[in-house]
Scaffold this motif. Structure first.
Motif, PDB file in Angstrom:
ATOM      1  N   GLY A  63       0.826  -1.212   0.000  1.00  6.95           N
ATOM      2  CA  GLY A  63       0.000   0.000   0.000  1.00  6.95           C
ATOM      3  C   GLY A  63       0.852   1.251   0.000  1.00  6.95           C
ATOM      4  O   GLY A  63       1.995   1.238   0.432  1.00  6.95           O
ATOM      5  N   ARG A  64       0.264   2.326  -0.470  1.00  6.84           N
ATOM      6  CA  ARG A  64       0.982   3.593  -0.617  1.00  6.84           C
ATOM      7  C   ARG A  64       1.399   4.153   0.745  1.00  6.84           C
ATOM      8  O   ARG A  64       0.569   4.535   1.555  1.00  6.84           O
ATOM      9  CB  ARG A  64       0.055   4.551  -1.361  1.00  6.84           C
ATOM     10  CG  ARG A  64       0.572   5.945  -1.606  1.00  6.84           C
ATOM     11  CD  ARG A  64      -0.406   6.718  -2.489  1.00  6.84           C
ATOM     12  NE  ARG A  64      -0.182   6.401  -3.888  1.00  6.84           N
ATOM     13  CZ  ARG A  64       0.289   7.273  -4.794  1.00  6.84           C
ATOM     14  NH1 ARG A  64       0.549   8.516  -4.463  1.00  6.84           N
ATOM     15  NH2 ARG A  64       0.479   6.900  -6.037  1.00  6.84           N
ATOM     16  N   GLU A 108      -0.774   4.215   5.606  1.00  8.23           N
ATOM     17  CA  GLU A 108      -1.210   4.201   4.210  1.00  8.23           C
ATOM     18  C   GLU A 108      -1.869   5.523   3.841  1.00  8.23           C
ATOM     19  O   GLU A 108      -2.727   6.020   4.559  1.00  8.23           O
ATOM     20  CB  GLU A 108      -2.197   3.062   3.947  1.00  8.23           C
ATOM     21  CG  GLU A 108      -2.583   2.991   2.469  1.00  8.23           C
ATOM     22  CD  GLU A 108      -3.388   1.760   2.101  1.00  8.23           C
ATOM     23  OE1 GLU A 108      -4.085   1.207   2.967  1.00  8.23           O
ATOM     24  OE2 GLU A 108      -3.328   1.370   0.912  1.00  8.23           O
ATOM     25  N   PHE A 109      -1.439   6.035   2.708  1.00  9.48           N
ATOM     26  CA  PHE A 109      -2.121   7.193   2.125  1.00  9.48           C
ATOM     27  C   PHE A 109      -3.371   6.651   1.430  1.00  9.48           C
ATOM     28  O   PHE A 109      -3.346   6.328   0.247  1.00  9.48           O
ATOM     29  CB  PHE A 109      -1.220   7.910   1.125  1.00  9.48           C
ATOM     30  CG  PHE A 109      -0.084   8.657   1.765  1.00  9.48           C
ATOM     31  CD1 PHE A 109      -0.304   9.846   2.438  1.00  9.48           C
ATOM     32  CD2 PHE A 109       1.217   8.175   1.698  1.00  9.48           C
ATOM     33  CE1 PHE A 109       0.737  10.539   3.022  1.00  9.48           C
ATOM     34  CE2 PHE A 109       2.268   8.868   2.278  1.00  9.48           C
ATOM     35  CZ  PHE A 109       2.029  10.049   2.945  1.00  9.48           C
ATOM     36  N   ALA A 110      -4.437   6.525   2.199  1.00  8.46           N
ATOM     37  CA  ALA A 110      -5.648   5.908   1.669  1.00  8.46           C
ATOM     38  C   ALA A 110      -6.487   6.949   0.933  1.00  8.46           C
ATOM     39  O   ALA A 110      -6.563   8.108   1.339  1.00  8.46           O
ATOM     40  CB  ALA A 110      -6.452   5.309   2.817  1.00  8.46           C
ATOM     41  N   TYR A 111      -7.096   6.506  -0.152  1.00 13.43           N
ATOM     42  CA  TYR A 111      -7.986   7.363  -0.952  1.00 13.43           C
ATOM     43  C   TYR A 111      -9.397   6.794  -0.911  1.00 13.43           C
ATOM     44  O   TYR A 111      -9.573   5.580  -0.793  1.00 13.43           O
ATOM     45  CB  TYR A 111      -7.522   7.381  -2.414  1.00 13.43           C
ATOM     46  CG  TYR A 111      -6.323   8.268  -2.652  1.00 13.43           C
ATOM     47  CD1 TYR A 111      -6.473   9.529  -3.190  1.00 13.43           C
ATOM     48  CD2 TYR A 111      -5.043   7.842  -2.324  1.00 13.43           C
ATOM     49  CE1 TYR A 111      -5.385  10.358  -3.423  1.00 13.43           C
ATOM     50  CE2 TYR A 111      -3.943   8.653  -2.540  1.00 13.43           C
ATOM     51  CZ  TYR A 111      -4.120   9.915  -3.092  1.00 13.43           C
ATOM     52  OH  TYR A 111      -3.048  10.732  -3.306  1.00 13.43           O
ATOM     53  N   TYR A 143      -3.130   9.031   9.127  1.00  8.49           N
ATOM     54  CA  TYR A 143      -1.915   8.366   8.663  1.00  8.49           C
ATOM     55  C   TYR A 143      -1.113   8.071   9.933  1.00  8.49           C
ATOM     56  O   TYR A 143      -0.630   8.986  10.603  1.00  8.49           O
ATOM     57  CB  TYR A 143      -1.115   9.269   7.711  1.00  8.49           C
ATOM     58  CG  TYR A 143       0.053   8.540   7.076  1.00  8.49           C
ATOM     59  CD1 TYR A 143      -0.053   7.991   5.808  1.00  8.49           C
ATOM     60  CD2 TYR A 143       1.254   8.371   7.774  1.00  8.49           C
ATOM     61  CE1 TYR A 143       1.003   7.294   5.237  1.00  8.49           C
ATOM     62  CE2 TYR A 143       2.307   7.686   7.213  1.00  8.49           C
ATOM     63  CZ  TYR A 143       2.177   7.150   5.944  1.00  8.49           C
ATOM     64  OH  TYR A 143       3.233   6.458   5.379  1.00  8.49           O
ATOM     65  N   LEU A 144      -1.024   6.816  10.277  1.00 11.86           N
ATOM     66  CA  LEU A 144      -0.589   6.452  11.625  1.00 11.86           C
ATOM     67  C   LEU A 144       0.894   6.091  11.651  1.00 11.86           C
ATOM     68  O   LEU A 144       1.313   5.090  11.085  1.00 11.86           O
ATOM     69  CB  LEU A 144      -1.421   5.275  12.138  1.00 11.86           C
ATOM     70  CG  LEU A 144      -2.948   5.440  12.033  1.00 11.86           C
ATOM     71  CD1 LEU A 144      -3.650   4.217  12.599  1.00 11.86           C
ATOM     72  CD2 LEU A 144      -3.424   6.706  12.734  1.00 11.86           C
ATOM     73  N   ARG A 172      -1.574  -8.159   1.522  1.00  6.80           N
ATOM     74  CA  ARG A 172      -1.811  -6.751   1.208  1.00  6.80           C
ATOM     75  C   ARG A 172      -1.385  -5.924   2.413  1.00  6.80           C
ATOM     76  O   ARG A 172      -1.933  -6.040   3.507  1.00  6.80           O
ATOM     77  CB  ARG A 172      -3.301  -6.540   0.913  1.00  6.80           C
ATOM     78  CG  ARG A 172      -3.595  -5.255   0.183  1.00  6.80           C
ATOM     79  CD  ARG A 172      -4.532  -4.374   0.993  1.00  6.80           C
ATOM     80  NE  ARG A 172      -4.836  -3.145   0.299  1.00  6.80           N
ATOM     81  CZ  ARG A 172      -4.176  -1.992   0.525  1.00  6.80           C
ATOM     82  NH1 ARG A 172      -3.197  -1.947   1.403  1.00  6.80           N
ATOM     83  NH2 ARG A 172      -4.503  -0.894  -0.137  1.00  6.80           N
ATOM     84  N   LEU A 173      -0.350  -5.110   2.194  1.00 13.98           N
ATOM     85  CA  LEU A 173       0.146  -4.243   3.256  1.00 13.98           C
ATOM     86  C   LEU A 173      -0.423  -2.840   3.093  1.00 13.98           C
ATOM     87  O   LEU A 173      -0.616  -2.410   1.965  1.00 13.98           O
ATOM     88  CB  LEU A 173       1.685  -4.162   3.191  1.00 13.98           C
ATOM     89  CG  LEU A 173       2.487  -5.167   4.020  1.00 13.98           C
ATOM     90  CD1 LEU A 173       2.084  -6.603   3.708  1.00 13.98           C
ATOM     91  CD2 LEU A 173       3.978  -4.976   3.770  1.00 13.98           C
TER      92      LEU A 173
END
Lengths: 164, 295, 802
Positions: C188-189, C703-706, C720-721, C779-780
Motif C-alpha cells: 500500500g501507498r 497508508e495514504f488511503a484514498y 496516517y498512523l 496486502r500491506l
C-alpha cells in the motif's frame, strides 16, 4: 493584543494576534526556535514545552491562553551556552536522536518524567514518550538515554535539581 | 495551518461567558482546546470569538457531593488521573482515563470539553453514560441539569443549547462491597481513538450473584450507549461467560455501527460484543478480588 | 580493502558530534532561518481528483491584508521550464503549479504571497477558482489496461514505463521444475513522512545575480535542476548546505517548492519562504512513496530449491513522473535477494493515475520487492511442508561462493548469510520460539513466527537511470571531500551536501582521524555552499559511509603521503623509510630522527625552500570518489552492476494476534545485521532501529488511503498512523561483520537497514499466525479491522464445517 508571558523565568511583553499559537509565538515573536513545528494538529509532539512544569503541545494553545503560567522551553532547561544538562548529555551518550528535529521535545518530556519519577521502568519511559513521534530512531536509544539520565541523576553526589 | 482570525476574551465568571456566547452566535468556548485548536488550525472550525473559560474560578474541582462525586467542567484529565477521590469512588473512570490521548493532551484536556465535543470514541462520555452521570450547565443565569443519557444526541452533537456553558457533572457513587469495574478498548495504536470500547461496573452479592450492573458500549455508534436489556437480564445471574455473551450480542444486534477508514461497521459491531464481554468479566473478577490480566 | 589493520577510531563507540546542537534545540533547520523582509507562501490546492481550471479570480484575495502577490500556473509555466523527470516522457510535464489541468486532489494551483503565513492562508481562501471536474483513474491496473481515461492526454497512454527483462533461461528453468507457485502481493501507498515538512527560503539578489536557497533537501543535482527550470545559470543558484534537515529518508526533494519560491523571489524582489504545513505536505508535497502490486511466480523442486522467478511489479506513481519510476530499477541489483535463483524474468511497469505524485523513499523500491520475495519463500516452504528457515538456508548463497553474480548482472561483494542466521538462532532459539508460539496457540491466541532475510544494496550508484532510460548515459555517482591542514596545523574538512540525521560530520571526522591518526574531535567539518562544492551524489542509496567516508579517507591519505614525502625529503631519506606516527614522521632506521607535525606544517606553509622540487606548497587535498564497481552502463539485456556493496539482515520475530480483535502485537524482535565494518556503532544501531520502526509502520499502520472520489482520506496524523514508542518492540540486534572488499574500511551501507526486511518479517509472522485458519493476506498495511474481519470470516467458515 498585548500579552505578558513568563518564559524561562523571564516576563516577555508581546503583541500578538489572538490566533497566534503558543508555538508560533515562541518561534516567531520570542525567537526561541527549539520548539519545532511538526504537524500543528497536536499529534507529533515536536512542539512540546513545559507548561507549569508539565509537558504540553504548544501548537494546541493560543498564546494569550498562556498568560499567568510558567512556560519552559528547551532553551530554559539548557544550563548555559555550550553546557548540557544531565539529560541532554545522556541523549548524546546514547545517540538518542538522528535528525534532531523531535529531540528538544524528547528532552523536555524526559525532564518532566524524571521530576515525577526518578526511577522509571522501561514501560514508564515508553509511555512518557509515546506522545512524541520520532521517525529516525525507533525510540530505542531515546529510551536508553532517559534510563541513563535517570541513573546518573540518582547516582549524583548531590541531588540535581530538576526545576519545573 | 493557522487559525482564522478571532477575538479572544477571558470572562471573569460563567455568566459572563454565557453572555458572550449569546452576543455572538459564532463565539465558542475554549477549555483545554485539544480538539478545538486543531479544528481551528485546519479551519474546520472558525469561531469569531473565543471565550476562554480556563481561568474561571470554581470550575475545576473534584469533590464529594452527597452520594456523588462532583467534577468541574474545566477539571483536567491529568487531575482526574491523579485524583485519589476518583480512584477510590469512581474506579471505572480511573481505569479509562489513561486511554485518553497522551499525557501531554491529558495535561490540558478537560472533562467538560470532552463531553461537549461528544466524539463517539470519547472515553469520558462513555463513563458518564455508563455511570448515569448528571451534567449541569449554565444558561441565562440558571443552572440546569441533564442526564448523560439525554445529553448525547449524535456524533459530535449534544443537546447543550448553543448559548449554554457546561459547568460540571455529578457521578453517583456505588456503595457497598464487591463492586468491580472493567474497561476495554481496541484501536490501532495504543493512544488512538477507540474503534470500540466498553465500560462496565458491577456489584455482586456475597455468593457472587450480580446485584447491579451497568454496561456501556462506546465508539461503535454515534454516541455511547447503555446495554440496558443486557443489564436487566444479567441482574440475578452469576455472570457466566456464555450468558453474558448471549445477552450482550442480543443488545448489540440492531446497532448501526460506524464505518470509517480505520474500522468497518462489521468490525465494530462484532468487536463491541467482545469488548463488553471482557469488560463484564474483568468487572466481575475485580468485584471478587481476583487479579486481572493486563490489557 | 583497508590498509589499516587495527582501528583507532573506526568501530569504536564514539559520540556523534552533531548531537550536541540538537539536544539544546540549536539545530539550524530551514524554519529557523529568518532572512530580513521574508514573505510567506500558502497554497491553494485542487479539491478534485482531476479538473480543468476554467478560471481563477484573484481580485478578492489581492485585497486581503498583507497580500503581495498571487501566482497561477499559467504565469509560472510561461516563465519556467518543466521540472526534470527521470524517464524520457516529454508529454508528462511536471510543474510546481497546475497549468490548465489539475491531476490530483491536493495539487497546487495557486500560490499566495503575504507578510505572514496566516495572512497568506486567509487570502488563499478568497481565491475563487472555477473547475470543470474531469474523469479520473485511481487504480494502477485500470490505468494500465484501459486508455479510456488518460491522466496526460498528450502522452497517449497512462504507461510511463513497461520494460521486461529476461536474465537466464527462464522458460527452460520453469519447464524443468516440478513445482510452481504464484503469488500476488500488494504494498500500500506509504512513505517516510519526516516530522519536519519540506521547507525552503529563496532569496534573489538582482545586484549580484544570485539566488540564495536554504532548503531542507536531500536531492542529487538540486542546484542544477533549480537553475535549469528557472532558466538562469546554475552559477546563479547558491544552495546552502549548512541547513539541518529534520528527517528525510528519501523524500526531501523540494524541486517544485524551490522553483516556485525562486521564481517569486525574482519576480517580487524579496525573500520568499514556503514551509509546507502538514496538510500541504501530505496532500501534495510530493511526499508519497511506492504503491506497488507484485505478481510473482517461482519454479522450484521438491527440496524447495527455487530455480527461477518471474516477477511483474506494477507501480502507481501518481499524477506525474518524478524520479519514482526509477524505484522499479534499483531492486534489479538484488532481485533474487540472498538466494541462488538462476534465472529471472522481471517486468517493471509504472503508470500514472490521479493520485499524489510519488517521490523517492528509503530503499528506493527494495523494501516492497523484499516483501514479494520473502512472502514467496514462505509459501514455497508451506506448499512443500518444509520449515521456512530451512528452505532459506538451502537457497542462500554460501560464504565461499562470494563474490557472487546474480542473473541480473550485479556481483554481490561479500557476505556470510548462514553465519548471521546461526548467530541469531544461537541468541534466540528458533525451536524455542516455536514452542512459545504453539503455547500461545493453545491459549486460544493466533501466533506466528516471522522470518525475513534480505540484502541492503549500498554505496548508491545511479545506474538504474540508464537501465530504464537509455538516453541517460550516467555511469558515475560521485562524492567528494576536501581536507586542509592550515598554517597552524589544524584540520578542516568539507562535505558537499546536506544531512538529515546520518551523522556525516562524525563520519568525515572519523575517517580522516583514522588516516591521520589524530583525534577526530580535533577535525573541523564544514559544508560549503553549492558554488564552493565538489560533486556529491547526496545521502541517497545508503551510500555515504562508503562514498563520503571513502572520499574523506582518500583525501586524507593524499595528505598523509604528502606529509611523509616532505619529511623524507627534509630528513634526507627515501620515502620508503619514512614512518608516519600520529602526525609525526620518523626514519625507520633511526626513530629519533624525526619531524613533528608542526615542523611539517611549517615547511609546507612557509619554508618552500625545504619542499621537494616542484611540490605545491600548503597542505590541501581533495578527492572525488567514483562508486566502487561503477563505471559501466547496463548491457543490452539489462544486466547491470547496480550498487557495490550488499549488507545483509535477517529478522526473526514472534507475533501474537488476539483473534477477537485482529490486533497484532510483536512480542519478540531479533535482527541479525551485517553491514561490514561498522564505522560508528551508535549510528548504525540507530539506523537499524529506526528502519525497523518505519517498516513496522509500513506493514501495519501507514497508508495514504484514498476514497472512491479520489480524495486522500489519510491526510493528517490522526489518519496516517506513525508508530509511536508503544508500537515499536524492544529489538535485539545481533551483530556480524563481513567486510566489503570494495571499501576503505570494509564498511557497507546501513541507511536503509531494518526497513528493508521488517515489513516482510511482519507480513510473514501474521501469515504464519493465520495458517491454522487456512487464510492468508498479502496486502500491506495489514490493518487491525481488515485482519479482524478476515479472521472472523474464517472462523465462521470453520464453524460451518467448511
Amino acid at each position: 493584543m498585548r500579552i505578558n508571558l513568563d518564559i524561562n523565568g523571564e516576563i516577555r511583553e508581546l503583541d500578538v494576534e489572538p490566533r497566534t499559537s503558543l508555538l508560533d509565538c515562541l518561534r516567531d515573536h520570542v525567537g526561541l526556535t527549539g520548539a519545532h513545528t511538526g504537524c500543528e494538529h497536536g499529534v507529533c509532539g515536536a512542539c512540546t514545552v513545559l507548561f507549569d512544569g508539565v509537558a504540553v503541545r504548544s501548537c494546541l494553545m493560543f498564546a494569550p491562553q498562556a498568560e499567568g503560567s510558567k512556560i519552559t522551553t528547551i532553551e530554559g532547561v539548557t544550563p548555559g551556552p555550550g553546557e548540557m544538562s544531565v539529560i541532554q548529555d545522556a541523549f548524546c551518550e546514547t545517540h538518542g536522536m538522528q535528525c534532531g528535529y523531535c529531540t528538544p521535545a524528547m528532552v523536555l518530556v524526559a525532564h518532566a518524567l524524571l521530576i515525577d519519577n526518578p526511577n522509571p521502568s522501561r514501560d514508564d519511559i515508553v509511555d512518557a514518550i509515546s506522545g512524541n513521534i520520532c521517525r529516525c530512531t525507533g525510540y530505542a536509544q531515546i529510551i536508553d538515554a532517559i534510563a541513563l539520565a535517570a541513573e546518573r541523576l540518582r547516582g549524583a553526589n548531590r541531588p540535581v535539581e530538576l526545576t519545573k | 495551518m493557522k487559525a482564522a482570525p478571532f477575538e479572544y476574551s477571558r470572562p471573569a465568571d460563567i455568566d459572563e461567558a454565557c453572555a458572550m456566547l449569546a452576543a455572538d452566535e459564532n463565539a465558542r468556548l475554549i477549555a483545554g482546546g485539544q480538539t478545538l485548536v486543531p479544528m481551528m488550525a485546519m479551519r474546520l472550525a472558525r469561531p469569531t470569538r473565543l471565550v476562554d473559560i480556563n481561568r474561571i474560578a470554581g470550575l475545576s474541582y473534584i469533590r464529594q457531593d452527597g452520594d456523588a462525586i462532583a467534577i468541574g467542567a474545566t477539571t483536567r484529565q491529568c487531575d482526574l488521573e491523579r485524583s485519589a477521590t476518583i480512584a477510590r469512588d469512581i474506579p471505572l473512570m480511573a481505569k479509562a482515563i489513561p486511554w485518553i490521548g497522551h499525557a501531554a493532551t491529558r495535561a490540558r484536556g478537560t472533562i467538560g470539553g470532552s463531553l461537549v465535543n461528544a466524539d463517539p470514541a470519547a472515553e469520558q462520555a462513555l463513563i458518564a453514560v455508563t455511570l448515569d452521570a448528571v451534567l449541569n450547565y449554565r444558561e441565562d443565569k440558571k443552572t440546569i441539569e441533564i442526564a448523560a443519557g439525554e445529553f448525547f444526541v449524535g456524533a459530535m452533537v449534544t443537546s447543550l443549547p448553543s448559548t449554554a456553558c457546561l459547568t460540571g457533572l455529578k457521578i453517583p457513587v456505588w456503595h457497598g462491597d464487591r463492586i468491580g469495574t472493567g474497561f476495554h478498548e481496541v484501536n490501532a495504536r495504543r493512544s488512538d481513538f477507540a474503534f470500540v470500547s466498553s465500560a462496565v461496573q458491577v456489584q455482586l452479592d456475597a455468593d457472587g450473584t450480580c446485584k447491579r450492573i451497568a454496561i456501556g458500549a462506546g465508539a461503535a455508534t454515534d454516541f455511547p450507549m447503555r446495554l440496558t436489556s443486557a443489564e436487566q437480564q444479567l441482574v440475578g445471574s452469576k455472570l457466566d461467560a456464555a450468558k453474558v455473551k448471549d445477552v450482550v450480542t442480543e443488545a448489540l444486534a440492531d446497532i448501526e455501527a460506524l464505518d470509517d477508514l480505520h474500522a468497518t461497521a462489521a468490525y465494530r459491531k462484532r468487536v463491541a460484543v467482545s469488548m463488553a464481554c471482557r469488560a463484564v468479566a474483568d468487572a466481575r473478577a475485580s468485584a471478587l478480588g481476583e487479579k486481572l490480566h493486563a490489557h | 580493502m583497508s590498509a589499516i589493520s587495527k582501528f583507532r577510531f573506526v568501530s569504536t563507540d564514539r559520540r556523534v558530534r552533531e548531537d550536541r546542537r540538537f539536544v539544546a534545540g540549536k539545530g539550524k533547520f530551514v524554519a529557523d532561518i529568518q532572512l530580513p523582509n521574508t514573505k510567506h507562501v500558502a497554497l491553494v490546492t485542487c479539491p478534485h481528483a482531476a479538473a480543468r481550471i476554467v478560471s481563477i479570480d484573484k481580485s478578492a484575495a489581492l485585497k486581503m491584508p498583507g497580500v503581495h502577490y498571487i501566482l497561477d500556473g499559467a504565469e509560472l509555466a510561461a516563465a519556467t521550464l518543466p521540472l526534470m523527470t527521470g524517464l524520457d516522457t516529454p508529454n508528462v510535464p511536471r510543474r510546481p503549479l497546475a497549468h490548465e489541468i489539475a491531476r490530483y486532489s491536493g495539487e497546487w494551483v495557486v500560490a499566495v504571497v503575504a507578510d505572514s503565513r496566516a495572512q497568506a492562508e486567509d487570502a488563499a481562501e478568497e481565491v475563487v477558482i472555477d473547475y470543470e471536474p474531469l474523469p479520473f483513474v485511481l487504480d494502477a491496473e485500470q490505468a494500465l489496461e484501459s486508455n479510456d481515461i488518460l491522466v496526460h492526454e498528450a502522452h497517449g497512454s497512462n504507461v510511463l514505463l513497461d520494460k521486461t527483462f529476461t536474465w537466464g533461461e527462464v522458460d527452460k528453468d520453469f519447464a524443468a521444475s516440478p513445482r510452481k507457485l504464484k503469488l500476488r502481493v500488494k504494498w500500500g501507498r506509504s512513505s517516510t513522512v519526516p516530522i519536519e515538512t519540506f521547507g525552503v527560503t529563496a532569496s534573489w539578489d538582482p545586484w549580484r545575480d544570485m539566488l540564495d536557497v536554504h532548503a531542507s533537501i536531500q536531492m542529487p543535482r538540486f542546484n542544477d535542476q533549480i537553475g535549469i527550470a528557472l532558466k538562469i545559470p546554475v552559477t546563479s543558484v547558491r544552495v546552502h548546505h549548512d541547513v539541518d534537515v529534520g528527517g528525510s529518508y528519501g523524500v526531501k526533494r523540494g524541486i517544485k517548492h524551490t522553483v516556485l519560491c525562486g521564481y517569486l523571489s525574482r519576480r517580487l524582489g524579496f525573500p520568499v519562504k514556503l514551509l509546507e504545513d502538514r496538510l500541504e505536505n501530505m496532500r501534495g508535497g510530493d511526499a508519497h512513496g511506492p504503491e506497488r502490486l507484485f505478481d510473482v511466480e517461482v519454479a522450484f523442486d521438491d527440496n524447495g530449491i527455487v530455480r527461477s522467478m518471474k516477477m511483474r511489479a506494477l507501480e502507481n506513481v501518481g499524477a506525474y513522473a518524478g524520479r519514482s519510476p526509477f524505484q522499479l530499477g534499483k531492486p534489479v541489483g538484488a532481485i533474487v535477494g540472498p538466494y541462488k535463483i538462476q534465472s529471472v524474468q522481471y517486468r517493471a511497469v509504472a503508470v500514472v493515475t490521479n493520485k499524489t505524485t510519488q517521490d523517492a523513499v528509503r530503499g528506493f523500491g527494495q523494501a516492497p520487492t523484499n516483501v514479494a520475495i520473502e512472502r514467496t519463500m514462505d509459501e514455497v516452504a508451506n506448499v512443500l511442508g518444509l520449515d521456512r528457515l530451512e528452505i532459506r538456508r538451502r537457497n542462500m548463497i554460501r560464504h565461499d561462493e562470494f563474490p557472487y553474480t546474480i542473473p541480473s548482472g550485479t556481483t554481490y561483494d561479500s557476505g556470510d548469510f548462514h553465519a548471521v542466521i546461526d548467530k541469531v538462532v544461537a541468541h534466540t532459539s528458533y525451536e524455542g520460539l516455536k514452542v512459545e508460539r504453539d503455547a500461545l496457540r493453545t491459549q486460544g491466541m493466533l501466533a506466528g513466527i516471522g522470518l525475513a532475510a534480505c540484502l541492503e544494496p549500498s554505496g548508491g550508484n545511479a545506474t538504474f537511470e540508464a537501465l530504464l532510460n537509455p538516453k541517460v548515459q550516467t555511469s558515475t555517482f560521485m562524492d567528494s571531500c576536501r581536507v586542509n591542514i592550515d598554517g597552524v596545523g589544524s584540520i578542516t574538512a568539507t562535505m558537499h551536501t546536506t544531512s538529515s540525521g546520518q551523522g556525516h560530520e562524525t563520519l568525515v571526522g572519523t575517517a580522516i582521524g583514522e588516516v591521520l591518526q589524530i583525534d577526530p574531535e580535533l577535525i573541523r567539518v564544514v559544508r560549503p555552499d553549492s558554488l564552493n562544492s565538489l560533486p556529491s551524489g547526496t545521502p541517497v542509496g545508503s551510500r555515504m559511509a562508503i562514498m563520503l567516508g571513502g572520499a574523506a579517507f582518500h583525501a586524507a591519505t593524499k595528505l598523509k603521503t604528502k606529509l611523509m614525502t616532505i619529511a623524507a625529503h627534509d630528513l634526507g631519506i627515501p620515502v620508503e623509510r619514512a614512518v608516519y606516527d600520529q602526525g609525526n614522521v620518523y626514519d625507520k632506521n633511526k626513530p629519533e630522527h624525526r619531524r613533528t607535525w608542526l615542523d611539517l606544517v611549517q615547511i609546507a606553509w612557509r619554508s618552500y625552500h625545504r619542499l621537494p622540487a616542484d611540490m605545491e606548497p600548503g597542505l590541501a587535498a581533495s578527492h572525488i570518489m567514483q562508486v566502487p564497481t561503477g563505471g559501466t552502463l547496463p548491457d543490452a539485456d539489462g544486466r547491470v552492476q547496480m550498487y557495490p556493496c550488499t549488507s545483509f539482515e535477517f529478522h526473526l520475530i514472534l507475533v501474537k494476534i488476539d483473534p477477537d480483535l485482529g490486533r497484532p502485537e510483536i512480542l519478540k524482535y531479533r535482527i541479525g545485521h551485517d553491514c561490514g565494518v561498522v564505522i560508528n556503532p551508535k549510528i548504525v544501531r540507530g539506523m537499524t532501529m529506526g528502519g525497523i520502526a518505519h517498516g513496522i509502520g509500513a506493514a501495519l499502520y501507514e497508508e495514504f488511503a484514498y476514497n472512491d472520489d479520489g480524495q486522500l482520506i489519510a491526510q493528517t496524523f490522526m489518519d496516517y498512523l506513525l508508530p509511536s514508542s508503544h508500537e515499536v518492540p524492544d529489538v535485539q540486534i545481533i551483530h556480524h561483520e563481513t567486510p566489503s572488499p570494495h571499501t576503505v574500511f570494509g564498511q557497507k551501507g546501513s541507511g536503509e537497514s531494518g526497513y528493508l526486511g521488517s515489513p516482510a518479517a511482519v507480513a510473514n509472522a501474521i501469515n504464519d499466525a493465520l495458517k491454522p485458519l487456512g487464510i492468508s493476506t498479502n496486502r500491506l498495511p495489514i490493518k487491525v479491522s481488515t485482519l479482524g474481519d478476515m479472521i472472523a470470516a474464517a472462523q465462521e467458515n470453520k464453524s460451518k464445517g467448511h
